[in-house]
Design an enzyme around this catalytic site. Structure first.
Site, PDB file in Angstrom:
ATOM      1  N   SER A  79       0.846  -1.200   0.000  1.00 17.94           N
ATOM      2  CA  SER A  79       0.000   0.000   0.000  1.00 17.94           C
ATOM      3  C   SER A  79       0.878   1.245   0.000  1.00 17.94           C
ATOM      4  CB  SER A  79      -0.894   0.011   1.242  1.00 17.94           C
ATOM      5  OG  SER A  79      -1.529   1.268   1.397  1.00 17.94           O
ATOM      6  N   TYR A 113      -1.837   0.660  10.224  1.00 18.06           N
ATOM      7  CA  TYR A 113      -1.822  -0.024   8.931  1.00 18.06           C
ATOM      8  C   TYR A 113      -0.570   0.360   8.141  1.00 18.06           C
ATOM      9  CZ  TYR A 113      -3.333  -1.246   4.175  1.00 18.06           C
ATOM     10  OH  TYR A 113      -3.422  -1.761   2.908  1.00 18.06           O
TER      11      TYR A 113
END
Length: 406
Positions: A224, A237
């Site tokens: 990501s 995250y």
């Protein structure tokens, strides 16, 4: 030209090396053709300003830039020959839904022998794969955080493959179990993200590496942009993805002598799994409020936490449901004769990384906040402090006026 002195040519060489280094970094980032052209135009303007008195040098660089752009555009526009998919075995983690589920179906249609791991063999995602895919697809129940299940998946895969090696591992399984400021995010959220996104992915990668080395295969990891850039309210995250990015890059260097090629795919924003589930966001929000300390909740205010939840929900609603760009990129990383170390999958990423890499931090930070979450509610303690400062200022002004009147 004979009037130019030696220092000028040294200066010319230094600036040329500087511009060439910048272009090398841009190309290494795999930005699209538009960003490359913009970068060359910027370099040309810089050269023009520095060497306004040296027209031949400027024209030479402009000509070189235009030639390179034409060559680059022609090269990228030509269809590339891909390796055959037939007979190649690939294992994909996290196929219950989202990217994993869509990729398993697509690779099966291309002729791959797919091993798809799911958390629930009786779930809707697993049943859909059984219904829509060929007999080549094998479902494996695997929680990548459980070493016993990872080892069992390895044994099952080896038993079915026999002497044939494993061509690729697609590390797709991942979770995002938090939303909120660093201080507000629970330690359990940090551990939860790290356990799945980093330790779980590392565990299954290490387990299957002997098969991948035997076949001189590939590792494709779905990461990501949050692992590279400080997205607001995604610290847990992002930290897990940053750790994953680093170990993936390290693997890429270490496995090169073995013939194993490693790629990272960075998707833009897509609506997958729980991101579009309102009940999920409400549950996370309630859990956070129940576990925050009273003092911390008082400093930030419940309305501040609620706004973050609402912004995440709103952002998720505006993301695309078409997962094909990511699925196609995964297939390209698996079948390209020379796969890239990094792939951007989706719109807007090239511009975002270009700004992050080459613009001042203040500009890139503002762009990131505007693109992702733009909070309007100020923490309660700061609002109180601001109101106190205003009242204090008014009080001091009144006292000054009284003193002047006296």
């Amino acid at each position: 030209m004979e009037d130019y002195t030696l220092p000028f040519w040294i200066y010319l060489a230094i600036v040329t090396v500087f511009i060439g280094g910048a272009m090398k970094k841009i190309l290494a980032s795999h930005l699209n053709a538009t960003s490359t052209v913009v970068a060359w135009l910027g370099a040309t303007v810089l050269v023009e300003r520095l060497w306004a008195f040296c027209l031949p040098a400027m024209l030479l660089l402009v000509l070189f830039g235009i030639t390179f752009c034409i060559y680059y555009a022609t090269k990228t526009s030509q269809p590339r020959a891909m390796l055959p998919a037939h007979g190649k075995a690939v294992i994909i983690t996290g196929c219950d839904s989202g990217f994993g589920n869509a990729t398993a179906k697509h690779l099966d249609s291309l002729g791959f022998e797919v091993f798809a791991t799911v958390l629930d063999l009786n779930g809707d995602g697993a049943k859909e794969l059984q219904r829509t895919c060929s007999h080549r697809l094998t479902l494996l129940q695997v929680d990548i955080t459980q070493p016993q299940q990872v080892q069992q998946a390895l044994l099952d895969t080896k038993a079915k493959l026999g002497l044939k090696g494993l061509w690729a591992l697609v590390n797709n399984a991942g979770v995002c179990v938090n939303f909120g400021d660093v201080e507000l995010s629970l330690m359990s959220n940090y551990r939860g993200c790290m356990e799945v996104n980093f330790f779980g992915t590392l565990s299954i990668t290490k387990a299957f590496l002997p098969l991948l080395r035997q076949a001189k295969g590939r590792i494709v990891t779905i990461s990501s942009p949050a692992g590279d850039q400080p997205f607001p309210c995604l610290a847990a995250y992002g930290a897990s993805k940053a750790a994953l990015n680093l170990v993936t890059e390290t693997l890429r260097h270490e496995l090169e002598p073995w013939g194993v090629q490693v790629s990272t795919i960075l998707p833009s924003s897509y609506r997958t799994a729980q991101s579009s589930n309102s009940a999920y966001w409400e549950k996370q929000h309630k859990h956070l409020l129940q576990n925050l300390s009273p003092a911390l909740l008082e400093d930030y205010g419940e309305e501040y936490v609620t706004e973050t939840k609402d912004l995440f929900q709103s952002f998720a609603k505006h993301t695309t449901t078409n997962l094909q760009p990511v699925v196609d990129t995964i297939a390209q990383a698996l079948l390209a004769p020379q796969p890239q170390p990094r792939y951007f999958a989706g719109s807007g990423l090239s511009l975002m990384y270009f700004i992050h890499s080459y613009f001042p931090y203040s500009i890139s930070n503002r762009f990131l906040k505007k693109r992702f979450l733009k909070k309007n509610v100020i923490p309660r303690a700061l609002r109180k402090q601001s109101a106190f400062d205003v009242n204090l200022s008014l009080h001091n002004n009144n006292n000054e006026e009284k003193l002047q009147q006296m």
